[in-house]
Design an enzyme around this catalytic site. Structure first.
Site, short mmCIF file in Angstrom:
data_model
loop_
_atom_site.label_atom_id
_atom_site.label_comp_id
_atom_site.label_asym_id
_atom_site.label_seq_id
_atom_site.Cartn_x
_atom_site.Cartn_y
_atom_site.Cartn_z
CG ASP A 1 -2.05 -0.90 1.14
OD1 ASP A 1 -2.20 -1.43 0.03
OD2 ASP A 1 -2.55 -1.46 2.44
CE1 TYR B 1 -6.40 -8.05 0.42
CE2 TYR B 1 -7.62 -9.94 1.03
CZ TYR B 1 -7.30 -8.90 0.04
OH TYR B 1 -7.64 -9.02 -1.42
#
Ligand code: ZN
Ligand code: ZN
Length: 476
Positions: A301, A439
């Site tokens: 990210d 995740y």
């Protein structure tokens, strides 16, 4: 074969041509067909037996029973059809001093010497085998030299597009009348172009795959297109700063149009920096290229750092005018330009096949994550509960934050190990190694129960991620 595809069976050396004739039995100085001359008389007698399998061209009935080249009758037949010298050499199957147009001229001269009438025969202007395509070879060679002169050209591949009806007609005539082993039109034309280019450009090499330059010739329009193939560079990057996306991110307001807008101060970019451009731009400039593509082994990210040995990537540099440079030098330029933002290492040249390897590798990853706990329990309880998550298999439903671009589904991911659990007031930090595609932020905050089990779940308190670092990608 699809006519748009580059010719796959080209060969260049002249010996190859002789080999073809040799295999067919025509390499001997003596022509084995020479003793077949009597056939001509038979033909005349048999003419009335024709059952319609003949056709009119130039007012003359063609004789399908004439033997194929290199028999003298076959060659005479090709001349009557209007075959050009270049094609005559190609399909004649005769040994000549010279090749190409000149070789064909000497085959023709021999045929005229054998048969005076042949000389006065009025053949059509357009060669039925190539529609005089070979007359354009010099012109095309000139265009190729013009368009590639300024480019770095280690290796070239020639692709020829010939109209389908010409290919079919040529194939029909060649199959019936040419010497066995004759080169088909496309291969012969491509060969003639390559010979011409080799004579004009030094050190040029023709290849059948992975060329530096792909030369596409359209025989109908005589258009020449040069496709400069990209170069590929493998390396690893470390992202030392948060707030840098991996790939160029177009401005949301103007969607990244070239002139940009007020919101992006004319850059067309949402974020001024990206890993792609911090690495790619120095390469693009050094290699005089048009653009780059960036292929990472996964991505982090925008707010996640990538440390340790860094993340493997392949940089694709598009339409480079220069194809080689000192990688160490560019690496130093990248690293000093991007101090504090990114750092690259392990550079080497590679090719397109590594792009798919990089994309398909599912490597385990190690992270460090720090988060705050709303109502922190006892420190020993925190350490115990988190450590117990080591080895569990998570059920993760697609996180809400990515659900707009990914299908909603459940998947299982394994937490390989958890250690170094650190508690400071209401903040907790730990290291975790897990399967590719886990995740990790959701492992901590649970995404409102969409990830099970989770740290928030076992601590029975909401948790909020403060930061996340990739510590290692266990690959390469
Ligand atoms: Zn021709
Ligand atoms: Zn904008």
């Amino acid at each position: 074969m699809n006519p748009d595809e580059p010719e796959a069976d080209e060969t260049t050396p002249e010996e190859e041509e002789w080999q073809l004739y040799a295999t067919a039995g025509y390499a001997a100085a003596e022509d084995p067909w020479d003793d077949l001359v009597e056939v001509e008389d038979d033909e005349d007698e048999e003419e009335e037996w024709f059952d319609g399998d003949d056709f009119e061209t130039n007012g003359q009935t063609l004789d399908w029973d004439s033997p194929p080249c290199p028999a003298p009758l076959g060659i005479a037949h090709m001349i009557r059809l209007g075959t050009c010298n270049h094609c005559l050499h190609r399909v004649g199957g005769r040994r000549t001093e010279e090749i190409g147009e000149k070789g064909g001229a000497s085959i023709r001269a021999e045929a005229f010497a054998r048969d005076k009438e042949l000389e006065s025969y009025e053949a059509p202007d357009l060669c039925p085998l190539c529609e005089n395509l070979f007359e354009d070879v010099d012109n095309i060679v000139e265009r190729i030299v013009e368009q590639t002169g300024e480019l770095d050209h280690g290796s070239l591949q020639v692709g020829v597009h010939v109209p389908k009806d010409l290919i079919q007609e040529e194939d029909r005539i060649r199959t019936r009348h040419a010497a066995p082993g004759s080169r088909p039109l496309k291969a012969a034309f491509s060969e003639a172009v390559q010979t011409g280019v080799s004579a004009r450009m030094e050190g040029v090499e023709f290849v059948k795959e992975r060329p530096d330059l792909m030369i596409l010739i359209d025989c109908l329009t005589l258009r020449v297109d040069v496709d400069i193939r990209p170069v590929f560079i493998y390396g690893r990057y470390r992202k030392l700063d948060r707030g840098i996306p991996q790939t160029r991110w177009p401005c949301r307001a103007c969607r990244g149009r070239a002139e940009g807008c007020e919101a992006c101060e004319g850059t067309g970019l949402q974020y001024p920096d990206s890993v792609q451009d911090l690495i790619g731009e120095p390469f693009r400039l050094v290699l005089s290229a048009e653009d780059t593509s960036f292929h990472g082994m996964g991505r982090e990210d925008i707010d996640v750092r990538c440390l340790g040995r860094g993340r493997p990537f392949v940089l694709e540099v598009k339409r480079p005018k220069v194809r080689r440079t000192d990688l160490e030098e560019v690496m130093e330029a990248v690293n000093s330009n991007a101090t504090g933002k990114i750092e690259i290492s392990d550079l080497r040249w590679t090719n397109r096949s590594e792009v798919s390897r990089i994309k398909e590798t599912r490597a385990e990853k190690s992270y460090t994550i720090r988060f705050s706990v709303e109502q922190p329990p006892e420190e020993s309880f925190i350490v115990d509960s988190i450590t117990k998550l080591s080895g569990v298999t998570l059920e993760q439903q697609t996180p809400k934050r990515v659900s707009h671009r990914r299908a909603d589904k459940n998947r299982k991911r394994k937490v390989v190990s958890i250690d170094n659990v650190l508690v400071e007031d209401n903040e907790v930090q730990f290291s975790v190694r897990c399967e590719a595609g886990t995740y990790v932020k959701e492992l901590v905050h649970s995404d409102e129960g969409r990830t099970v089990p989770s740290v928030a779940g076992v601590l029975e308190s909401p948790c909020e991620v403060i930061w996340l670092d990739v510590e290692d990608i266990h690959a390469d």
